[in-house]
Motif scaffolding. Structure first.
Motif, short mmCIF file in Angstrom:
data_model
loop_
_atom_site.label_atom_id
_atom_site.label_comp_id
_atom_site.label_asym_id
_atom_site.label_seq_id
_atom_site.Cartn_x
_atom_site.Cartn_y
_atom_site.Cartn_z
N HIS A 102 0.83 -1.21 0.00
CA HIS A 102 0.00 0.00 0.00
C HIS A 102 0.86 1.26 0.00
O HIS A 102 0.60 2.23 -0.74
CB HIS A 102 -0.93 0.00 1.22
CG HIS A 102 -1.93 -1.12 1.20
ND1 HIS A 102 -2.67 -1.49 2.31
CD2 HIS A 102 -2.30 -1.97 0.20
CE1 HIS A 102 -3.47 -2.50 1.98
NE2 HIS A 102 -3.25 -2.82 0.72
N TRP A 103 1.90 1.27 0.85
CA TRP A 103 2.80 2.42 0.87
C TRP A 103 3.52 2.57 -0.48
O TRP A 103 3.66 3.69 -0.99
CB TRP A 103 3.85 2.28 1.98
CG TRP A 103 3.39 2.73 3.34
CD1 TRP A 103 3.23 1.97 4.44
CD2 TRP A 103 3.00 4.06 3.72
NE1 TRP A 103 2.78 2.72 5.49
CE2 TRP A 103 2.64 4.01 5.08
CE3 TRP A 103 2.93 5.28 3.04
CZ2 TRP A 103 2.21 5.13 5.79
CZ3 TRP A 103 2.52 6.40 3.73
CH2 TRP A 103 2.16 6.34 5.09
N ALA A 104 3.93 1.45 -1.04
CA ALA A 104 4.63 1.51 -2.33
C ALA A 104 3.70 2.09 -3.41
O ALA A 104 4.13 2.92 -4.23
CB ALA A 104 5.10 0.12 -2.74
N GLN A 105 2.45 1.69 -3.39
CA GLN A 105 1.49 2.20 -4.36
C GLN A 105 1.33 3.72 -4.23
O GLN A 105 1.39 4.45 -5.23
CB GLN A 105 0.15 1.50 -4.17
CG GLN A 105 -0.85 1.70 -5.29
CD GLN A 105 -2.11 0.88 -5.09
OE1 GLN A 105 -2.15 -0.03 -4.24
NE2 GLN A 105 -3.14 1.17 -5.85
N ALA A 106 1.15 4.18 -3.01
CA ALA A 106 0.98 5.62 -2.78
C ALA A 106 2.23 6.39 -3.17
O ALA A 106 2.16 7.48 -3.76
CB ALA A 106 0.63 5.87 -1.32
N ARG A 107 3.41 5.87 -2.85
CA ARG A 107 4.66 6.57 -3.18
C ARG A 107 4.88 6.64 -4.69
O ARG A 107 5.36 7.65 -5.21
CB ARG A 107 5.83 5.85 -2.50
CG ARG A 107 5.87 6.01 -0.99
CD ARG A 107 6.81 5.00 -0.34
NE ARG A 107 6.80 5.14 1.12
CZ ARG A 107 7.30 4.23 1.95
NH1 ARG A 107 7.84 3.10 1.45
NH2 ARG A 107 7.25 4.42 3.26
N LEU A 108 4.51 5.55 -5.40
CA LEU A 108 4.67 5.58 -6.85
C LEU A 108 3.71 6.58 -7.49
O LEU A 108 4.06 7.26 -8.46
CB LEU A 108 4.44 4.18 -7.42
CG LEU A 108 5.52 3.14 -7.06
CD1 LEU A 108 5.11 1.75 -7.51
CD2 LEU A 108 6.87 3.51 -7.67
N TYR A 109 2.48 6.69 -6.96
CA TYR A 109 1.56 7.72 -7.44
C TYR A 109 2.17 9.11 -7.24
O TYR A 109 2.14 9.97 -8.12
CB TYR A 109 0.23 7.65 -6.71
CG TYR A 109 -0.67 6.51 -7.14
CD1 TYR A 109 -0.86 6.20 -8.48
CD2 TYR A 109 -1.38 5.76 -6.19
CE1 TYR A 109 -1.69 5.16 -8.87
CE2 TYR A 109 -2.22 4.73 -6.57
CZ TYR A 109 -2.37 4.42 -7.90
OH TYR A 109 -3.21 3.42 -8.28
N ALA A 110 2.72 9.33 -6.04
CA ALA A 110 3.32 10.63 -5.74
C ALA A 110 4.50 10.91 -6.66
O ALA A 110 4.69 12.05 -7.11
CB ALA A 110 3.75 10.67 -4.27
N ALA A 111 5.30 9.87 -6.97
CA ALA A 111 6.45 10.06 -7.85
C ALA A 111 6.00 10.47 -9.25
O ALA A 111 6.59 11.35 -9.89
CB ALA A 111 7.27 8.78 -7.91
#
Length: 796
Positions: A102-111
């Motif tokens: 979940h954190w990885a998904q959110a961070r990739l969206y932010a990137a």
């Protein structure tokens, strides 16, 4: 070469860690997750944006990777990225258990947003866990610099690119090998080359093709070989070979083995039911299973090891799973995503509850549907539901937890509400009823109670099974209705609610409630449209237009492959003067036994006699047993050893043997007698299914849909004749075979039944006393018939 991947898939593939079944309890359905997310999004105001599309393309190690997805919510005035997850578990526990992905998904969206909006130096990232019933939520937040996010995206893509380069290297070698691969048997059978060419053409054109290919024409390899050629040409990314029986899966695996020559040149995964591959007794599927704990920590090494084997069947999957301590069933699913050929039951792509989400809406998946004469009926069964009050009472007798018991008692009362008007009106048999709203409501609330209690039900097996059945009822409106109403939905035109009083032997008040599917076509049309090109094939698809209607594919092409058999190889006799109707069977038994003896004496060899019931079979056996004729019989409930023993009694020699079997049973379909070719098959009776309320509803429905005679054709004649045709298909299995087919029932001479006959049959109506002369002439002519030769080898 451009590779596209979603943000979610990328995050889970590279960053997911932890257990396969984390102890979170309180399951959440996809519908609940979507509804909760929408409610939470509506509560956001100001400059908050919902469902924002993001995308980016990056080159890593010579590979261009396109990443895309939709952000649940963002506010660029902060800037903020919000990822919303729905859970009934404690948010802190959920974040620890599944937060890595979940954190990885959110961070990739932010990137990706940082790339699209370079003016922001940092981003606030919020991971929000929400309860679907109370809407209580808990947020976890972090702040990351834009430069850190961009580096995180690049690092993630580089890890993914390492895997992709290995896959591309494999695919390149595979494509070269498949491109050069000659037909594995050296020579095509007669007309098999044309069959293969038509399948290749269908894949090239993206068609949804219905193809009838006679049993014995080599259709399994004739379909699989060109489909793999199409795979190597880039038409599809992978193939799914759907089977309706285990014997079909064995045939597909053998064809794949023959084609690959055991060189691991292609990746083949045989998907089996979880219970068949699980090494743990009882298949617990929770955090008590050592193969599930830490699954995502070890799958990174287990998956390459599995794929390196090439051929993944039960034994090899369990060996890899044991070596890496991972769940073999889940490993087979993960391996399937990177396989060339997946072999599995219809339900993996078609069943509305258990179909694999990872293949949904995959238009690069080519599908081969074997034994497609069964597709409509299997789908009807998948879309139909049954609940017995007796099962609910058995679940209550296990004394389940109080909350569950209270809800099950509500289900029990609702079923009694269904029963009461039937019992008061002394209704005999099943009756069509209105939507059982109170039952549907009670079922939904029982499942909500289960989710709230977070209880594992392994100690209450009857309760667990009832709640599983109720979960299908709770989801049924998604495929059986066009209405949105939660509990009071009306079934669509092709469905009916049926109920029947079913009292127990000791006076217990019972009821059986069913939702039955009459017409699977609308559902099949929708499901099959999600995938790429497909070929539905079988030896018994006449009339073609009927099966196109049943499959919801009336606008798609349908064709027949030419028969590989010469007219003189098969003698088809319709015996019209030997009565086999139920009330006439006892009187005609001596004549039927004499017909069997006459047929066997005309040409020595192995014979099968198919009858519509075990009772009739036993009656015939008693008469045939008097004499020196070697007779073997099918018995009810034969296990694997007994089935094998029955088949082993038939040998390829000059002795005559007769096997008495049940029409439509174990030995009447998908059984290969190539080890001991048959000299003849005798089908006694058309084997019409008994009348029932469901059959009558189906008859009336199709009478309106197709026209006069269409109801009887679909409800009664088609299922009966399918069994007859499959039985007859056991006879000619190779170009060298010759044989006789006797159809004993005057109804076989009627146009309503002969419209189902394959084109290569040349039926002759005869009287029983004329059979001996016809068979004598046939066997004389057959002995002089030249052996057929295959065409030259080559590729389609």
């Amino acid at each position: 070469m451009l590779t596209a991947v979603s943000v979610k898939a990328l995050a889970e593939f590279v960053h997911r860690r932890g257990d396969l079944y984390p102890a979170l309890g309180g399951r959440v359905t996809g519908e609940e997750g979507i509804a909760t997310q929408k409610r939470m999004q509506r509560n956001r105001g100001g400059s908050y944006q919902r469902e924002v599309a993001v995308a980016g393309s990056h080159v890593c190690g010579g590979l261009e990777i396109a990443v895309s997805g939709r952000v649940d919510g963002c506010d660029l005035s902060v800037p903020l990225v919000e990822e919303i997850k729905t859970t009934r578990a404690d948010p802190e526990a959920a974040q620890r258990a599944v937060g890595s992905a979940h954190w990885a998904q959110a961070r990739l969206y932010a990137a990706l947003l940082a790339d699209a909006h370079p003016g922001h130096a940092q981003f606030h990232i919020r991971l929000l866990y929400c309860h679907p019933d109370t809407e209580d939520s808990r947020s976890f937040e972090e702040v990351r610099a834009a430069s850190w996010l961009k580096a995180y995206l690049v690092s993630t893509l580089e890890q993914y690119a390492v895997w992709l380069r290995a896959q591309h290297g494999y695919e390149s070698r595979r494509n070269r090998w498949l491109g050069d691969r000659a037909f594995p048997y050296g020579a095509f059978r007669v007309h098999q080359r044309a069959l293969a060419g038509r399948v290749f053409q269908a894949f090239e054109a993206g068609e949804h093709l219905l193809l009838e290919a006679p049993t014995g024409s080599g259709k399994t390899m004739g379909v699989l070989y060109p489909a793999l050629k199409a795979l190597s040409a880039g038409t599809v990314d992978r193939l799914f070979f759907l089977t309706s029986r285990g014997t079909g899966a064995l045939a597909a695996m053998k064809a794949a083995d023959d084609l690959a020559e055991h060189e691991q040149q292609i990746r083949v995964v045989d998907l089996l039911a979880k219970e068949k591959v699980c090494p743990v007794e009882g298949t617990p599927c929770n955090d008590s299973c050592g193969y599930s704990v830490g699954y995502y920590d070890r799958i990174g090494s287990a998956l390459p090891a599995a794929l390196a084997l090439g051929r993944l069947d039960r034994e090899s999957l369990r060996a890899v799973a044991e070596a890496h301590q991972v769940c073999p069933f889940e490993l087979s699913l993960d391996a399937a995503l990177w396989a060339d050929l997946i072999i599995g039951d219809y339900n993996y792509l078609i069943d509305p509850v258990v179909r694999l989400q990872r293949f949904m809406n995959d238009d690069r998946l080519g599908v081969l549907i074997d034994e497609s004469h069964q597709l409509a009926e299997r789908t009807r069964n998948m879309l139909s539901l049954t609940v017995h009050r007796e099962a609910v009472r058995a679940a209550l007798a296990e004394d389940p937890p109080a909350t569950i018991a209270r809800r099950l008692r509500s289900v029990d009362r609702a079923l009694m509400d269904v029963r009461r008007p039937l019992a008061d009106g002394q209704v005999v048999g099943e009756a069509v009823i209105e939507t059982p709203t109170s039952f549907l409501r009670a079922a939904r609330r029982a499942l909500e109670a289960l989710a709230e209690e977070e209880i594992e039900l392994h100690a209450w097996p009857a309760c667990r099974q009832v709640l599983f059945d109720l979960s299908r009822w709770n989801r049924a409106r998604s495929w059986a209705s066009v209405e949105e109403s939660q509990d009071a939905w009306q079934p669509s035109d092709g469905f009916r609610f049926l109920a029947e009083v079913a009292d127990g032997r000791r006076g217990s008040k019972g009821v059986r409630l069913r939702l039955v599917c009459l017409d699977p076509a609308p559902y099949l049309q929708g499901v099959l449209s999600e995938y790429g090109p497909h070929v539905r094939f079988s030896g018994t698809l006449t009339p073609l237009d009927l099966h196109q209607t049943l499959h919801g594919q009336t606008e798609q092409p349908a064709e027949r492959a030419e028969s590989p058999f010469a007219p003189g190889q098969l003698e088809t006799l319709v015996v019209t003067d030997l009565p086999v109707y139920y009330r006439q069977r006892t009187a005609s038994l001596p004549r039927l036994a004499e017909l069997v003896r006459t047929t066997v004496s005309a040409g020595p060899g192995n014979y099968l006699v198919a009858l519509p019931s075990f009772e009739y079979l036993e009656q015939l056996h008693e008469v045939l047993a008097v004499g020196d004729l070697e007779v073997h019989t099918q018995v009810p409930g034969m296990d694997e050893a007994a089935r094998t023993g029955f088949l082993d009694r038939f040998q390829a020699d000059r002795r005559s043997r007769v096997g008495l079997i049940v029409l439509g049973g174990l030995f009447a379909e998908s059984v290969d007698f190539s080890h001991a070719p048959l000299a003849g098959v005798i089908c006694v009776g058309v084997g019409l299914p008994p009348a029932s309320r469901q059959k009558e509803e189906m008859r009336a429905y199709y009478e309106g849909l197709i026209g006069e005679g269409g109801g009887d054709m679909v409800a009664y004649q088609q299922p009966a004749m399918t069994k007859v045709l499959q039985m007859a298909g056991r006879l000619l299995r190779s170009p060298e075979d010759r044989g006789v087919l006797l159809l004993v029932d005057d109804r076989f001479s009627r146009p309503a039944y002969q419209r189902f006959f394959p084109r290569h049959w040349q039926p002759r109506p005869v009287r029983a006393r004329e059979v001996a002369l016809h068979l004598e002439n046939f066997w004389k002519a057959a002995s002089a018939l030249p052996r057929l030769r295959s065409s030259q080898s080559g590729t389609p």
